[in-house]
Scaffold this motif. Sequence first.
Motif, short mmCIF file in Angstrom:
data_model
loop_
_atom_site.label_atom_id
_atom_site.label_comp_id
_atom_site.label_asym_id
_atom_site.label_seq_id
_atom_site.Cartn_x
_atom_site.Cartn_y
_atom_site.Cartn_z
N HIS A 56 4.49 2.12 1.11
CA HIS A 56 5.87 2.31 1.55
C HIS A 56 5.90 2.74 3.00
O HIS A 56 4.87 3.10 3.57
N LEU A 57 7.09 2.69 3.60
CA LEU A 57 7.20 2.94 5.03
C LEU A 57 8.53 3.58 5.40
O LEU A 57 9.49 3.55 4.63
N LEU A 90 2.51 -2.51 11.39
CA LEU A 90 2.14 -1.83 10.13
C LEU A 90 1.76 -2.85 9.06
O LEU A 90 0.77 -2.65 8.35
N VAL A 96 4.82 -3.92 0.22
CA VAL A 96 5.32 -2.62 0.69
C VAL A 96 6.78 -2.50 0.26
O VAL A 96 7.49 -3.50 0.14
N GLY A 108 3.63 4.82 7.53
CA GLY A 108 3.38 4.15 6.27
C GLY A 108 2.28 4.79 5.46
O GLY A 108 1.51 5.61 5.97
N TYR A 152 3.23 12.24 6.66
CA TYR A 152 2.71 10.90 6.95
C TYR A 152 1.69 10.95 8.08
O TYR A 152 0.60 10.38 7.97
#
Length: 198
Positions: free
Chosen positions: A126-127, A148, A160, A69, A46
């Motif tokens: 996504h996170l 974010l 998300v 993220g 990431y």
Amino acid sequence: MIVRPYHPNDRDAVYEICIRTADAGGDARGIFSDDDLMPDVYAGPYVHLEPGLAFVVEDEGRAVGYVLGVADTAAFAEAFRERWLPLVASRRPVSSTPVTREELLVDTLHHPERMVRPELAAYPAHLHVDLLPSAQGRGWGRQLIRRLLAELRSRGVGAVHLTYAAENASAAAFYLRLGFREVPGVPHSLWAPTDLAV
């Protein structure tokens, strides 16, 4: 303590946060043969591939929490295979029949396509959020997610998602309190619009 963008100098602290929160929110140091294995799957790619979507909580000059993220999970999975896996694969040989927890984690590393699920396509970003115990319960997780979501929204991303370990009920409860919702028909998955007021 402040929330700020990730800087490459934070890399070691991010790895430490990841392993110290990787056992259903608890400390996973010593569980695997190498404490960098879990971060090589869930943190390193990431900050390497999407550093602009990484934010940290800093306390006295050191990161003690983060949100990591990606804006497009499918594109991230491709970049993971093409640009991240070559950096770490030689140190993490995959087993033909993974059985142990470590072998299964290495198998996850070698198969980034696992992240791309049709039932999550409506929530392309996504996170991951992790905080050391010293930073938990003080509103920093909420601030990280707020930061974010704002960045994703500024990039035109509408929604998300995240997945959580079944045994980590406290994580799910945290996200639900913020306004995340369950993904219909997908266990242990939550989603939120990026204009969610957290």
